[in-house]
Design a protein around this motif. Structure first.
Motif, PDB file in Angstrom:
ATOM      1  N   ILE A   1     -14.268  43.526  16.870  1.00 18.92           N
ATOM      2  CA  ILE A   1     -15.343  44.566  17.495  1.00 18.92           C
ATOM      3  C   ILE A   1     -16.877  44.265  16.595  1.00 18.92           C
ATOM      4  O   ILE A   1     -17.457  44.470  17.363  1.00 18.92           O
ATOM      5  CB  ILE A   1     -14.860  45.436  17.152  1.00 18.92           C
ATOM      6  N   LEU A   2     -16.265  44.782  15.492  1.00 19.05           N
ATOM      7  CA  LEU A   2     -17.354  44.679  14.550  1.00 19.05           C
ATOM      8  C   LEU A   2     -18.320  43.377  14.559  1.00 19.05           C
ATOM      9  O   LEU A   2     -19.153  43.225  14.337  1.00 19.05           O
ATOM     10  CB  LEU A   2     -17.086  45.295  12.903  1.00 19.05           C
ATOM     11  N   SER A   3     -17.304  41.901  14.686  1.00 21.54           N
ATOM     12  CA  SER A   3     -18.132  41.380  14.490  1.00 21.54           C
ATOM     13  C   SER A   3     -19.213  40.456  16.371  1.00 21.54           C
ATOM     14  O   SER A   3     -20.498  40.116  16.425  1.00 21.54           O
ATOM     15  CB  SER A   3     -16.529  39.852  14.774  1.00 21.54           C
ATOM     16  N   VAL A   4     -18.523  40.773  16.928  1.00 24.25           N
ATOM     17  CA  VAL A   4     -19.143  40.993  18.102  1.00 24.25           C
ATOM     18  C   VAL A   4     -19.926  41.200  18.370  1.00 24.25           C
ATOM     19  O   VAL A   4     -21.614  41.224  18.732  1.00 24.25           O
ATOM     20  CB  VAL A   4     -18.294  41.238  20.057  1.00 24.25           C
ATOM     21  N   ILE A   5     -20.508  42.697  17.437  1.00 23.03           N
ATOM     22  CA  ILE A   5     -20.979  43.866  17.300  1.00 23.03           C
ATOM     23  C   ILE A   5     -22.363  43.116  16.735  1.00 23.03           C
ATOM     24  O   ILE A   5     -23.869  43.356  17.133  1.00 23.03           O
ATOM     25  CB  ILE A   5     -20.940  45.023  16.957  1.00 23.03           C
TER      26      ILE A   5
END
Length: 125
Positions: A115-119
């Protein structure tokens, strides 16, 4: 002396638990962060050196390759952070009751990292 050691070890047949994968990835992300410090410090020093240096770094950072590298560094940072929090919680006695709770915490750290990588990817591009 007859040892029953495997002669041929097929690594694709071995299934590592999520905790083992999480531990390996935590170490790999630490190495990536250690190496990336040199690149980031060079970029910082160059950009602060002169107006021409800032323009050079600005041009470098606008390229697709540089954005991909920075995204990789941010992803490694996110995973190392999530894995570190997981290890701190384990040091306090959480997620140690069973193998299942350890696997669940490892999967949660990986999911939060995705999730943090996509953000981070959305933020960069």
């Amino acid at each position: 002396m007859n040892k029953q050691r495997p002669v041929y070890l097929d690594l694709q047949q071995i299934q590592f638990p999520a905790t083992a994968i999480a531990s390996i990835l935590h170490r790999v992300s630490g190495v990536i962060l250690f190496v990336s410090i040199a690149v980031l410090l060079w970029l910082l020093a160059t950009s602060l050196g002169s107006a021409q240096g800032f323009a050079t770094v600005s041009e470098i950072m606008n390229s697709l390759i540089a954005k991909f590298v920075v995204w990789g560094i941010l992803t490694a940072l996110a995973y190392h952070f999530c894995g570190g929090i997981r290890h701190l919680l384990m040091d306090m006695g959480h997620f140690e009751g069973s193998m299942e709770s350890g696997n669940n915490s490892a999967r949660a750290a990986m999911a939060i990292t995705v999730i943090l990588s996509v953000i981070a990817g959305i933020w960069l591009w």
